[in-house]
Design a protein around this motif. Sequence first.
Motif, mmCIF file in Angstrom:
data_model
loop_
_atom_site.group_PDB
_atom_site.id
_atom_site.type_symbol
_atom_site.label_atom_id
_atom_site.label_comp_id
_atom_site.label_asym_id
_atom_site.label_seq_id
_atom_site.Cartn_x
_atom_site.Cartn_y
_atom_site.Cartn_z
ATOM 1 N N UNK A 199 56.572 32.881 39.862
ATOM 2 C CA UNK A 199 55.862 33.506 38.751
ATOM 3 C C UNK A 199 54.355 33.606 39.004
ATOM 4 N N UNK A 200 53.715 34.395 38.150
ATOM 5 C CA UNK A 200 52.258 34.477 38.114
ATOM 6 C C UNK A 200 51.836 34.010 36.725
ATOM 7 N N UNK A 201 50.754 33.251 36.667
ATOM 8 C CA UNK A 201 50.219 32.760 35.407
ATOM 9 C C UNK A 201 48.756 33.162 35.347
ATOM 10 N N UNK A 202 48.360 33.750 34.220
ATOM 11 C CA UNK A 202 46.973 34.172 34.020
ATOM 12 C C UNK A 202 46.400 33.371 32.859
ATOM 13 N N UNK A 203 45.280 32.709 33.121
ATOM 14 C CA UNK A 203 44.558 31.967 32.089
ATOM 15 C C UNK A 203 43.364 32.813 31.674
ATOM 16 N N UNK A 204 43.328 33.178 30.395
ATOM 17 C CA UNK A 204 42.270 34.031 29.879
ATOM 18 C C UNK A 204 41.094 33.188 29.401
ATOM 19 N N UNK A 205 39.891 33.770 29.368
ATOM 20 C CA UNK A 205 38.716 33.015 28.917
ATOM 21 C C UNK A 205 38.828 32.507 27.488
ATOM 22 N N UNK A 206 39.645 33.156 26.655
ATOM 23 C CA UNK A 206 39.797 32.716 25.271
ATOM 24 C C UNK A 206 40.791 31.567 25.123
ATOM 25 N N UNK B 213 39.353 35.380 38.903
ATOM 26 C CA UNK B 213 39.415 34.391 39.983
ATOM 27 C C UNK B 213 40.805 34.442 40.607
ATOM 28 N N UNK B 214 40.876 34.500 41.918
ATOM 29 C CA UNK B 214 42.115 34.540 42.692
ATOM 30 C C UNK B 214 42.805 35.908 42.648
ATOM 31 N N UNK B 215 42.062 36.927 42.261
ATOM 32 C CA UNK B 215 42.627 38.274 42.166
ATOM 33 C C UNK B 215 43.061 38.813 43.527
ATOM 34 N N UNK B 216 42.325 38.494 44.591
ATOM 35 C CA UNK B 216 42.675 38.983 45.934
ATOM 36 C C UNK B 216 44.065 38.505 46.347
ATOM 37 N N UNK B 217 44.393 37.268 46.026
ATOM 38 C CA UNK B 217 45.717 36.737 46.369
ATOM 39 C C UNK B 217 46.807 37.458 45.570
ATOM 40 N N UNK B 218 46.522 37.784 44.311
ATOM 41 C CA UNK B 218 47.482 38.539 43.503
ATOM 42 C C UNK B 218 47.706 39.914 44.115
ATOM 43 N N UNK B 219 46.629 40.592 44.497
ATOM 44 C CA UNK B 219 46.760 41.913 45.113
ATOM 45 C C UNK B 219 47.572 41.850 46.398
ATOM 46 N N UNK C 196 35.600 33.623 33.745
ATOM 47 C CA UNK C 196 36.576 34.507 34.398
ATOM 48 C C UNK C 196 38.001 34.298 33.895
ATOM 49 N N UNK C 197 38.804 35.340 34.068
ATOM 50 C CA UNK C 197 40.244 35.183 33.988
ATOM 51 C C UNK C 197 40.622 34.437 35.265
ATOM 52 N N UNK C 198 41.623 33.582 35.220
ATOM 53 C CA UNK C 198 42.048 32.827 36.397
ATOM 54 C C UNK C 198 43.522 33.111 36.650
#
Length: 159
Positions: free
Chosen positions: A39-46, A95-101, A30-32
Amino acid sequence: MISWLRRILPGQGGARDLAGSVRRHDPFEPFIVNLYDDRVVVHRPDGQREELAWNALERVVVRVSERAPWAGRAWLILIGAPDSGQGCVVPFDAANHAALLEQLRALPGFNQQKLDKALSDAAAGKSRSDAICWKRGAQAQTGTDADHAGGSDDAGHAA
């Protein structure tokens, strides 16, 4: 010790498994999303990391497309101010998308109707033009398509 951590931790500049071969990312990882006060930080699967300071956020766009790499998912594109060089692309199954929304919905003028319509289209397997759910300094127009982002499937400006 640092070199050992780089070998075993994914996304640390050519991570290698214990046998020494280059580690390939699993497309099902998943993306996390990590949320902070500033800030928001997104960790990508790559292994890549995208970051956006809340005070640099300019637009929230929802994308539903049948074209790669977007196909099969609804995505949020968080676009930072042009001079910030920041932005994030987040699939709705991250992962954690609901909190971002929850954080985004609290933005003044966030257009929940546009988000709901895009998610409905995604569930039905329909492609659609990008929709701006929020824009800094302007109240989102509910129920109109006047502020679509143009329908382009090129989000290079977002990340």
